[in-house]
Structure formats: structure tokens, C-alpha cells
Motif scaffolding. Structure first.
Motif, PDB file in Angstrom:
ATOM      1  N   PRO A 204       6.904  -4.546  -1.707  1.00 25.66           N
ATOM      2  CA  PRO A 204       7.126  -4.192  -0.110  1.00 25.66           C
ATOM      3  C   PRO A 204       6.798  -2.904   0.377  1.00 25.66           C
ATOM      4  O   PRO A 204       6.665  -2.129  -0.536  1.00 25.66           O
ATOM      5  CB  PRO A 204       8.598  -4.938  -0.140  1.00 25.66           C
ATOM      6  CG  PRO A 204       9.193  -4.462  -1.262  1.00 25.66           C
ATOM      7  CD  PRO A 204       8.170  -4.815  -2.261  1.00 25.66           C
ATOM      8  N   HIS A 205       6.649  -2.692   1.687  1.00 22.90           N
ATOM      9  CA  HIS A 205       6.176  -1.397   2.391  1.00 22.90           C
ATOM     10  C   HIS A 205       7.352  -0.218   2.147  1.00 22.90           C
ATOM     11  O   HIS A 205       7.095   0.515   2.059  1.00 22.90           O
ATOM     12  CB  HIS A 205       5.786  -1.690   3.792  1.00 22.90           C
ATOM     13  CG  HIS A 205       4.680  -2.094   3.689  1.00 22.90           C
ATOM     14  ND1 HIS A 205       4.497  -3.530   3.989  1.00 22.90           N
ATOM     15  CD2 HIS A 205       3.243  -1.567   3.963  1.00 22.90           C
ATOM     16  CE1 HIS A 205       3.153  -3.777   4.265  1.00 22.90           C
ATOM     17  NE2 HIS A 205       2.372  -2.742   4.302  1.00 22.90           N
ATOM     18  N   ASP A 206       8.629  -0.836   1.901  1.00 26.58           N
ATOM     19  CA  ASP A 206       9.656  -0.029   1.807  1.00 26.58           C
ATOM     20  C   ASP A 206      10.235  -0.036   0.162  1.00 26.58           C
ATOM     21  O   ASP A 206      11.206   0.847   0.047  1.00 26.58           O
ATOM     22  CB  ASP A 206      10.756  -0.517   2.594  1.00 26.58           C
ATOM     23  CG  ASP A 206      11.533  -2.076   2.179  1.00 26.58           C
ATOM     24  OD1 ASP A 206      10.782  -2.612   1.188  1.00 26.58           O
ATOM     25  OD2 ASP A 206      12.402  -2.473   2.625  1.00 26.58           O
ATOM     26  N   TYR A 207       9.342  -0.553  -0.638  1.00 25.62           N
ATOM     27  CA  TYR A 207       9.759  -0.257  -2.160  1.00 25.62           C
ATOM     28  C   TYR A 207       9.824   1.402  -2.417  1.00 25.62           C
ATOM     29  O   TYR A 207       8.931   2.253  -2.187  1.00 25.62           O
ATOM     30  CB  TYR A 207       8.680  -0.496  -3.105  1.00 25.62           C
ATOM     31  CG  TYR A 207       8.756  -0.627  -4.382  1.00 25.62           C
ATOM     32  CD1 TYR A 207      10.046  -1.020  -4.996  1.00 25.62           C
ATOM     33  CD2 TYR A 207       7.547   0.182  -5.133  1.00 25.62           C
ATOM     34  CE1 TYR A 207       9.917  -0.768  -6.372  1.00 25.62           C
ATOM     35  CE2 TYR A 207       7.842   0.148  -6.638  1.00 25.62           C
ATOM     36  CZ  TYR A 207       9.013  -0.501  -7.158  1.00 25.62           C
ATOM     37  OH  TYR A 207       9.130  -0.214  -8.495  1.00 25.62           O
ATOM     38  N   GLU A 208      10.961   1.893  -3.023  1.00 23.72           N
ATOM     39  CA  GLU A 208      11.062   3.187  -3.233  1.00 23.72           C
ATOM     40  C   GLU A 208      10.200   3.994  -3.889  1.00 23.72           C
ATOM     41  O   GLU A 208      10.197   5.361  -3.887  1.00 23.72           O
ATOM     42  CB  GLU A 208      12.579   3.534  -3.523  1.00 23.72           C
ATOM     43  CG  GLU A 208      12.623   2.636  -5.052  1.00 23.72           C
ATOM     44  CD  GLU A 208      14.143   3.021  -5.725  1.00 23.72           C
ATOM     45  OE1 GLU A 208      14.600   2.711  -6.821  1.00 23.72           O
ATOM     46  OE2 GLU A 208      15.166   3.504  -4.682  1.00 23.72           O
ATOM     47  N   GLU A 209       9.383   3.433  -4.763  1.00 26.66           N
ATOM     48  CA  GLU A 209       8.573   4.012  -5.800  1.00 26.66           C
ATOM     49  C   GLU A 209       7.093   4.306  -4.926  1.00 26.66           C
ATOM     50  O   GLU A 209       6.273   5.106  -5.697  1.00 26.66           O
ATOM     51  CB  GLU A 209       8.032   2.895  -6.824  1.00 26.66           C
ATOM     52  CG  GLU A 209       9.401   2.985  -8.080  1.00 26.66           C
ATOM     53  CD  GLU A 209       9.810   4.036  -8.501  1.00 26.66           C
ATOM     54  OE1 GLU A 209       8.729   5.089  -8.950  1.00 26.66           O
ATOM     55  OE2 GLU A 209      10.931   4.426  -8.690  1.00 26.66           O
ATOM     56  N   LEU A 210       6.784   3.853  -3.997  1.00 31.18           N
ATOM     57  CA  LEU A 210       5.658   4.467  -3.081  1.00 31.18           C
ATOM     58  C   LEU A 210       5.968   5.852  -2.319  1.00 31.18           C
ATOM     59  O   LEU A 210       6.676   6.129  -1.785  1.00 31.18           O
ATOM     60  CB  LEU A 210       5.478   3.293  -1.879  1.00 31.18           C
ATOM     61  CG  LEU A 210       5.208   1.915  -2.340  1.00 31.18           C
ATOM     62  CD1 LEU A 210       5.181   0.839  -0.951  1.00 31.18           C
ATOM     63  CD2 LEU A 210       3.970   1.617  -3.002  1.00 31.18           C
ATOM     64  N   ASP A 211       4.741   6.520  -2.812  1.00 32.44           N
ATOM     65  CA  ASP A 211       4.512   7.782  -2.471  1.00 32.44           C
ATOM     66  C   ASP A 211       3.167   8.094  -2.307  1.00 32.44           C
ATOM     67  O   ASP A 211       2.499   8.150  -3.173  1.00 32.44           O
ATOM     68  CB  ASP A 211       5.049   8.644  -3.332  1.00 32.44           C
ATOM     69  CG  ASP A 211       5.188  10.167  -2.999  1.00 32.44           C
ATOM     70  OD1 ASP A 211       4.500  10.561  -2.105  1.00 32.44           O
ATOM     71  OD2 ASP A 211       5.499  11.013  -3.952  1.00 32.44           O
ATOM     72  N   ILE A 212       2.852   8.400  -1.018  1.00 34.21           N
ATOM     73  CA  ILE A 212       1.262   8.757  -0.997  1.00 34.21           C
ATOM     74  C   ILE A 212       0.882   9.744  -1.591  1.00 34.21           C
ATOM     75  O   ILE A 212      -0.476   9.659  -1.641  1.00 34.21           O
ATOM     76  CB  ILE A 212       1.020   8.542   0.660  1.00 34.21           C
ATOM     77  CG1 ILE A 212      -0.587   8.290   0.900  1.00 34.21           C
ATOM     78  CG2 ILE A 212       1.342  10.005   1.300  1.00 34.21           C
ATOM     79  CD1 ILE A 212      -0.505   7.736   2.491  1.00 34.21           C
ATOM     80  N   GLN A 213       1.519  10.809  -1.900  1.00 32.82           N
ATOM     81  CA  GLN A 213       1.230  11.758  -2.797  1.00 32.82           C
ATOM     82  C   GLN A 213       0.489  11.518  -4.052  1.00 32.82           C
ATOM     83  O   GLN A 213      -0.178  12.402  -4.572  1.00 32.82           O
ATOM     84  CB  GLN A 213       2.298  13.047  -2.659  1.00 32.82           C
ATOM     85  CG  GLN A 213       2.742  13.600  -1.189  1.00 32.82           C
ATOM     86  CD  GLN A 213       1.516  14.110  -0.471  1.00 32.82           C
ATOM     87  OE1 GLN A 213       0.802  15.077  -1.247  1.00 32.82           O
ATOM     88  NE2 GLN A 213       1.334  13.853   0.876  1.00 32.82           N
ATOM     89  N   LYS A 214       1.214  10.302  -4.578  1.00 28.69           N
ATOM     90  CA  LYS A 214       0.349  10.170  -5.806  1.00 28.69           C
ATOM     91  C   LYS A 214      -0.941   9.817  -5.891  1.00 28.69           C
ATOM     92  O   LYS A 214      -1.412   9.857  -6.824  1.00 28.69           O
ATOM     93  CB  LYS A 214       1.595   8.729  -6.339  1.00 28.69           C
ATOM     94  CG  LYS A 214       2.933   9.124  -6.585  1.00 28.69           C
ATOM     95  CD  LYS A 214       3.540   7.941  -7.052  1.00 28.69           C
ATOM     96  CE  LYS A 214       5.075   8.167  -7.317  1.00 28.69           C
ATOM     97  NZ  LYS A 214       5.813   6.780  -7.807  1.00 28.69           N
ATOM     98  N   ASN A 215      -1.559   9.431  -4.651  1.00 29.14           N
ATOM     99  CA  ASN A 215      -2.696   8.828  -4.593  1.00 29.14           C
ATOM    100  C   ASN A 215      -3.841  10.217  -4.705  1.00 29.14           C
ATOM    101  O   ASN A 215      -5.084   9.929  -5.061  1.00 29.14           O
ATOM    102  CB  ASN A 215      -3.220   8.494  -3.195  1.00 29.14           C
ATOM    103  CG  ASN A 215      -2.395   7.260  -3.075  1.00 29.14           C
ATOM    104  OD1 ASN A 215      -1.897   6.377  -3.994  1.00 29.14           O
ATOM    105  ND2 ASN A 215      -2.552   6.462  -1.773  1.00 29.14           N
ATOM    106  N   LYS A 216      -3.185  11.342  -4.841  1.00 24.90           N
ATOM    107  CA  LYS A 216      -4.256  12.660  -4.975  1.00 24.90           C
ATOM    108  C   LYS A 216      -4.756  12.564  -6.541  1.00 24.90           C
ATOM    109  O   LYS A 216      -5.703  13.026  -6.763  1.00 24.90           O
ATOM    110  CB  LYS A 216      -3.277  13.848  -4.992  1.00 24.90           C
ATOM    111  CG  LYS A 216      -3.034  14.625  -3.735  1.00 24.90           C
ATOM    112  CD  LYS A 216      -2.252  15.780  -3.398  1.00 24.90           C
ATOM    113  CE  LYS A 216      -2.051  16.198  -2.318  1.00 24.90           C
ATOM    114  NZ  LYS A 216      -1.246  17.444  -2.483  1.00 24.90           N
ATOM    115  N   ASP A 217      -4.178  11.814  -7.370  1.00 24.20           N
ATOM    116  CA  ASP A 217      -4.350  11.741  -8.667  1.00 24.20           C
ATOM    117  C   ASP A 217      -5.315  10.429  -9.128  1.00 24.20           C
ATOM    118  O   ASP A 217      -5.599  10.058 -10.454  1.00 24.20           O
ATOM    119  CB  ASP A 217      -3.155  11.923  -9.853  1.00 24.20           C
ATOM    120  CG  ASP A 217      -2.570  13.195  -9.469  1.00 24.20           C
ATOM    121  OD1 ASP A 217      -3.345  14.125  -9.289  1.00 24.20           O
ATOM    122  OD2 ASP A 217      -1.456  13.152  -9.398  1.00 24.20           O
ATOM    123  N   ILE A 218      -5.533   9.753  -8.024  1.00 25.13           N
ATOM    124  CA  ILE A 218      -6.370   8.224  -8.358  1.00 25.13           C
ATOM    125  C   ILE A 218      -7.629   8.528  -7.836  1.00 25.13           C
ATOM    126  O   ILE A 218      -7.706   8.646  -6.529  1.00 25.13           O
ATOM    127  CB  ILE A 218      -5.485   7.359  -7.573  1.00 25.13           C
ATOM    128  CG1 ILE A 218      -4.163   7.128  -8.214  1.00 25.13           C
ATOM    129  CG2 ILE A 218      -6.237   5.912  -7.882  1.00 25.13           C
ATOM    130  CD1 ILE A 218      -3.368   6.204  -7.545  1.00 25.13           C
TER     131      ILE A 218
END
Length: 344
Positions: A204-218
Motif C-alpha cells: 500500500p501507499h502508506d507502507y512504512e518502508e517506502l522512502d523515495i530517497q532509496k531510489n537514489k541507489d537504484i
């Protein structure tokens, strides 16, 4: 999923439409109008309106008439007398007064519309004569802020203003081949509507593990290979400067039916909210994407995506000669997709 537009017209300027049509389309119109003589006066006017609507739709598809939005996006030169179409949320005013003036014989009886496009710093405006308004519901449907489809000539151009002379104002909606009416005029698909991606709903969109900053490394390459793996697509092209899309596949299904799809993927090299400027000069990467022979066009970005991108994609998807569906996957949906299919 061969989409076609249907219209609920409120304003039709028949003379202006006749001036626009070539001899071929005038012949089609004449044939359609011949068939209306069998109906009583009320139904006859309905079928006359439908005839003009059908022909203007055929004409725009045949001539590949572009939307004003697409012309502005690509910085195309506009000229007075040019024919365009435009679908947007206009502000309409003056129709009640115009209707009263018309009833009193005060002609012409004009009402107005306008919209300011901040992105281009331009005001689009025009007026229309109540004499060519149809149906009593038009008073409500052409008042205040309303999303409407307008066919018009460009009647004037200034630095920050474009004046339109409308020949057709209507609601626009979609019907598929079995005449199912959609509630929304949008051609946009949600990522979960693609069968191969529907497990994204498990994150879900409110899943606590979601963090757009993690995409820097993908990396973009990793995203491309991950999407290809999810789709079981083995033909993964190498990147080069002139490609129209980053991935092309016929492994996409919607409600079990198979389609071709082209993907434009944007990795973390520009790790910020996407604007049209991030898609090449005059958005030429979107232009090239829509040149692909695909039924579904997908734009993916590692970060958030500005509303102007949605308008841009919709403008290109709405071409009368080739109406298509599109899907936009922002950074959060990218993460949800990769998590759902255990790619990260």
C-alpha cells in the motif's frame, strides 16, 4: 482496447464547421443529414447534431489535427486561422445573460470562457454566440469551472494570450467497442490495472518502508531489467541516444487481453520531481515515445512527477487518429512494484 471518443455537444456552429470541411467530408455529412429527414422535429435536431459531431471527429482523425496543448508543449508556431482542439477545465460565464438577450432578439448574444495556463504563462479565451447553443442543460453545463472539449479556430495571438473562435463545445468521454461508457475522460491507466503489475496492490501507499530517497541507489538499468523480468520479456535493448523507448514488449495484458507497450524509463541521474524540461528539448522524449507503434505508453521516473507531465501524456494520448492509453509510474509506485515482486 480500441478507444474512441464520444461527445455530448452543447454548442455547434454549423456554418464554421462547413467552412472547415473538405469536399470528401462534406459528402459524408450530406449523406448523414439526408437520413435525418425521417424523424420528427425534436429527434431531427438530435440527429443533425450527431451528424455534425461524427463528421468533425472523422475530419480531425483524417487530418491529424493536434491539440493546442500538444502544440504548446512542442513550442510549435501558432498562426491565426489555425484549427485546434483543446480539452481542459475552463471557466465559463455569461450564458444566462446571453440566453435572455437571445430570447429578446438582441443578437449576437455572447457568453465567454477562459483559462490561464501557468506553465506557459498564457491565457486562452474566447466567446460564443448563444444562437448556436443546443439543449436547455447547456445553461448549467456551460457555467462556472467545467472540463470541456472545444474545437476552434485561433482568432488572435498575442505574447501571453490566445483568442479562440469555437465551432464546437461539448463533454468528452470514452466508449469501448462494446459501448461501455467510462466515468472519466482520462486515458490514464493505474499501474495496478496492468495484469502483470497487479501485485503492486500488496504494497500500500502508506507502507512504512517506502522512502523515495532509496531510489537514489537504484539505477535505470536495474529498473529496466527488473520490469523486463516481471514481464518475462527477454528482448532487452541496450541504451543508445536515439531510442524512442527503453523497453518495448507485447507481454502486457489488461483484463486478460494482450497489448504492445513501450516504456520510457528515467533513473536517478536527475533525482528530483520530474518536469517537461527533464524530457528533452520541447519534451521530445515524449514525442518519440508516442511515435512508437504501441497501444500502451508507460512513463516511469525515480522521483515524484509534476501534474504537467500528466497533462502532456494525456494530450499526446488523445490524438484523434490514434487514441491510446498511458500509465505513469512515479518513484513511490516504482518502489512498490519492485518490492511486490521482490526485486529490491
Amino acid at each position: 482496447m480500441k478507444d474512441v471518443f464520444r461527445f455530448n455537444e452543447f454548442f455547434i456552429h454549423q456554418r464554421l464547421i462547413l467552412q472547415l470541411l473538405d469536399s470528401y467530408h462534406k459528402t459524408i455529412l450530406s449523406t448523414l443529414l439526408q437520413n435525418t429527414k425521417h424523424y420528427d422535429d425534436h429527434l431531427k435536431q438530435t440527429f443533425i447534431n450527431d451528424s455534425f459531431t461524427e463528421v468533425i471527429t472523422k475530419y480531425f482523425a483524417a487530418k491529424k489535427i493536434k491539440s493546442l496543448e500538444e502544440l504548446l508543449i512542442t513550442n510549435s508556431k501558432l498562426k491565426k486561422g489555425q484549427v485546434i482542439w483543446f480539452y481542459n477545465n475552463f471557466y465559463f460565464k455569461g450564458i444566462v445573460k446571453a440566453s435572455k438577450d437571445f430570447e429578446k432578439g438582441k443578437l449576437p448574444a455572447y457568453a465567454e470562457f477562459h483559462i490561464h495556463l501557468k506553465r506557459y504563462n498564457k491565457t486562452i479565451k474566447g466567446k460564443y454566440n448563444y444562437e448556436h447553443v443546443h439543449w436547455c442543460s447547456a445553461t448549467d453545463r456551460l457555467s462556472g469551472h467545467k472540463s470541456k472539449f472545444i474545437v476552434a479556430y485561433i482568432d488572435g495571438i498575442q505574447k501571453n494570450e490566445i483568442v479562440l473562435r469555437p465551432m464546437f463545445i461539448s463533454d468528452r468521454f470514452l466508449k469501448d467497442e462494446i459501448l461501455y461508457e467510462y466515468d472519466s475522460p482520462s486515458l490514464k491507466l493505474d499501474i495496478s490495472e496492468i495484469d502483470e503489475f497487479n501485485q503492486v496492490e500488496c504494497v500500500p501507499h502508506d507502507y512504512e518502508e517506502l522512502d523515495i530517497q532509496k531510489n537514489k541507489d537504484i539505477s535505470e538499468e536495474r529498473i529496466k531489467h527488473s520490469i523486463a523480468e516481471i514481464l518475462y520479456e527477454n528482448n532487452i535493448p541496450k541504451d543508445w541516444g536515439g531510442e524512442s523507448s527503453d523497453l518495448f514488449t507485447n507481454h502486457i495484458h489488461i483484463d486478460g487481453k494482450r497489448y504492445n507497450a513501450a516504456f520510457l524509463l528515467k533513473g536517478p541521474s536527475k533525482f528530483h520531481q520530474m518536469t517537461v524540461k527533464d524530457l528533452g528539448v520541447n519534451g521530445n522524449q515524449i514525442v518519440r515515445l508516442f511515435d512508437e507503434p504501441a497501444e500502451i505508453l508507460v512513463l516511469q521516473h525515480c522521483h515524484y512527477i509534476k501534474a504537467e507531465i500528466y497533462k502532456t501524456m494525456d494530450a499526446f494520448a488523445s490524438r484523434f487518429d490514434n487514441i491510446r492509453r498511458y500509465c505513469i509510474i512515479d518513484g513511490i509506485d516504482t518502489q512498490r512494484l519492485l518490492m511486490a515482486y521482490e526485486k529490491i
